[in-house]
Design an enzyme around this catalytic site. Structure first.
Site, PDB file in Angstrom:
ATOM      1  N   ALA A 150      41.974  32.459  42.848  1.00 25.04           N
ATOM      2  CA  ALA A 150      43.382  32.437  42.175  1.00 25.04           C
ATOM      3  C   ALA A 150      43.244  32.846  40.681  1.00 25.04           C
ATOM      4  CB  ALA A 150      44.087  30.958  42.222  1.00 25.04           C
ATOM      5  N   CYS A 151      44.321  33.687  40.233  1.00 28.39           N
ATOM      6  CA  CYS A 151      44.495  33.948  38.838  1.00 28.39           C
ATOM      7  C   CYS A 151      45.881  33.961  38.567  1.00 28.39           C
ATOM      8  CB  CYS A 151      44.165  35.340  38.594  1.00 28.39           C
ATOM      9  SG  CYS A 151      44.887  36.677  39.011  1.00 28.39           S
ATOM     10  N   GLY A 152      46.374  34.286  37.599  1.00 29.75           N
ATOM     11  CA  GLY A 152      47.818  34.259  36.885  1.00 29.75           C
ATOM     12  C   GLY A 152      48.554  34.963  37.960  1.00 29.75           C
TER      13      GLY A 152
END
Length: 222
Positions: A150-152
């Site tokens: 996951a990231c932004g």
């Protein structure tokens, strides 16, 4: 008679030249799929996700994937984003790090970046973390572990998922849209001073966001 002799000599010369010609090299090389190993070719992030090799998981389904399916959340955002907000129990390993190169060319890039991007978004000029895969292997040594990357906003995690898959991690999930698409109750445990969905926002745009939130609160109170 002379004309007949010239024609005969010309035909003889053409035959000799034709025999001397070498066979042409084919313009295209045809590979035999039976002898070409696909494992030697790195798979792109887009192909991995579109084929379902890397499972697409939306933020609203992330808790189920973590609690019921056994996925471990791997947060690949840079440190300045995770300091604002992060999911409790997640593993943090940035795919991109701040570019600390101070060569004249890089300094020029930083100046342009700050003027046109950094001032608005609050983001640093970054570079690919060359130690990313090795750091993940230390933090998650079992490559059979189910890992939700996951990231932004979902782009950096796509790059990370591709790197991890080609590095031997085969049970991967991708948080579609990233934390910015999440709701307040998608992840029950959050650490930090900001909401998880706003942690990527920075710079001048952050203050515009706060103003919008304030205006929405005022409208709801009226």
């Amino acid at each position: 008679m002379a004309t007949h002799q010239l024609n005969h000599m010309f035909k003889t010369s053409m035959v000799k030249n034709h025999k001397k010609q070498q066979p042409r090299t084919p313009r295209f090389h045809v590979f035999n799929n039976a002898t070409t190993s696909s494992t030697t070719t790195p798979m792109s992030a887009r192909k991995l996700i579109e084929s379902g090799t890397v499972k697409t998981i939306f933020p609203k389904d992330a808790s189920i994937a973590m609690n019921s399916e056994g996925f471990l959340l791997l947060d690949v955002r840079p440190t300045w984003e995770t300091e604002k907000a992060r999911v409790v129990g997640s593993v943090h390993m940035p795919i991109f790090v701040e570019d600390t190169d101070n060569s004249p060319v890089t300094l020029l890039k930083k100046w342009v970046h700050f003027g046109y991007i950094g001032l608005w978004t609050g983001q640093y000029l970054t570079t690919l973390n060359p130690e990313f895969l090795g750091q993940v292997e230390v933090a998650i040594p079992d490559k059979g572990t189910k890992v939700l990357v996951a990231c932004g906003e979902g782009l950096r995690s796509m790059a990370a998922a591709s790197k991890l898959y080609n590095g031997g991690y085969k049970n991967l999930g991708w948080l579609a849209g990233g934390f910015s698409r999440s709701k307040d109750d998608d992840f029950p445990g959050i650490e930090g001073t900001e909401k998880l969905q706003y942690a990527t926002v920075g710079g001048v745009s952050y203050y515009f966001l706060q103003l919008l939130i304030l205006l929405q609160a005022v409208e709801m109170g009226e």
